[in-house]
Design an enzyme around this catalytic site. Sequence first.
Site, PDB file in Angstrom:
ATOM      1  N   GLU A 130      29.031  49.912  45.086  1.00 17.61           N
ATOM      2  CA  GLU A 130      29.095  48.799  44.130  1.00 17.61           C
ATOM      3  C   GLU A 130      28.330  47.631  44.715  1.00 17.61           C
ATOM      4  O   GLU A 130      28.405  47.358  45.911  1.00 17.61           O
ATOM      5  CB  GLU A 130      30.550  48.400  43.877  1.00 17.61           C
ATOM      6  CG  GLU A 130      30.710  47.171  42.988  1.00 17.61           C
ATOM      7  CD  GLU A 130      32.181  46.785  42.790  1.00 17.61           C
ATOM      8  OE1 GLU A 130      33.043  47.677  42.918  1.00 17.61           O
ATOM      9  OE2 GLU A 130      32.455  45.602  42.520  1.00 17.61           O
ATOM     10  N   GLU A 156      29.558  36.822  41.156  1.00 23.55           N
ATOM     11  CA  GLU A 156      31.016  36.956  41.045  1.00 23.55           C
ATOM     12  C   GLU A 156      31.715  35.745  41.650  1.00 23.55           C
ATOM     13  O   GLU A 156      31.270  35.167  42.645  1.00 23.55           O
ATOM     14  CB  GLU A 156      31.500  38.228  41.740  1.00 23.55           C
ATOM     15  CG  GLU A 156      32.961  38.532  41.458  1.00 23.55           C
ATOM     16  CD  GLU A 156      33.320  39.978  41.745  1.00 23.55           C
ATOM     17  OE1 GLU A 156      34.234  40.494  41.065  1.00 23.55           O
ATOM     18  OE2 GLU A 156      32.702  40.577  42.635  1.00 23.55           O
TER      19      GLU A 156
END
Length: 332
Positions: free
Chosen positions: A151, A156
């Site tokens: 990932e 974020e």
Amino acid sequence: MRSFHRLFLAAFPLITLVGARSYSRHRPISVGRRSTDGTYTIQDYYQGEDFFNDWDFYTGSDPTGGNVVYQNKSAAQSERLAYVNSDGTTVLAVDSTSTVAAGGDRDAVRITSQNSYNGGLFIMDASKMPVGCSTWPSFWTVGPNWPYGGEIDIVEGINDQAKNQMTLHSGTSNACTIDTDESDEFTGSVLSSNCYSTETSDSGCSIMDSSSTSFAYGFNNAGGGVFALLWDNSTGMSMWHFARANIPDDLTARAPTPSNWGTPSGFWSAQTCDITDNFYDHQMVIDTTICGNWAGGAYSQSGCPGTCTDMVANASNYVDAKWVINYVAVYQ
């Protein structure tokens, strides 16, 4: 997410990130070659009225434990949670009109690219990103059978976080760490250096951007900007953020040459991370959740009022919880 992770996040709100996320089907795409002068060429360009034709709407339960109900395409468009403006910008929003009880769930959107990738230059140009206490927006890529396919968190953060947090999650026995001896090769600050992740320990290896225009209100007040990931299996992973006024001319001209962009915000060297074995067949994901394991677990340390579950009931808090995306592109 497991209870261990909730406790860990509450103790270290700016160091840990989610990893255990679901994924949709993936369609392998062959990796093209860039030109000999280091300029990349477009493989996929997502913009305007056709944007949603190439993305799937995820409708399962939120694997990060958020207070959201992800909507399918028709429902999201009917509720004006996913639409394209007359200027061609794409909007992905959290419901800001419904009456929801404290601790209830708000409608939201999570989309996954139908194409998958094994490298390349990934670009998101956005004029706005979701902001507000309890929000947890992200733009990321993920491979099959998490964490083994890896990932990559390009954008974020949570709540009132001021700077973007970039993270890699690896899941194989092949080493993947940040080379902290080469910190002059990126401008951000290392938060954690070991990328290895499991469902009960999934902090990954994170770098915090140094710019206050890289996330949330600072990003929006600067007119937005560009996030870029250069995934090169031979050299490593590089990530940049450019405020609107500083977007490279070559990128605006759709002939990006990352070798001219200067020192990236984050860099994960292939010398200390086995890129090929840890990251493959990745799909792009754009989503916003509410509270959940990270935003909820760190809420009391964030400076936000009340509790995260109470904030869910405040519809006006989510008026600006939306992505406004100019385009997403993948170059090879």
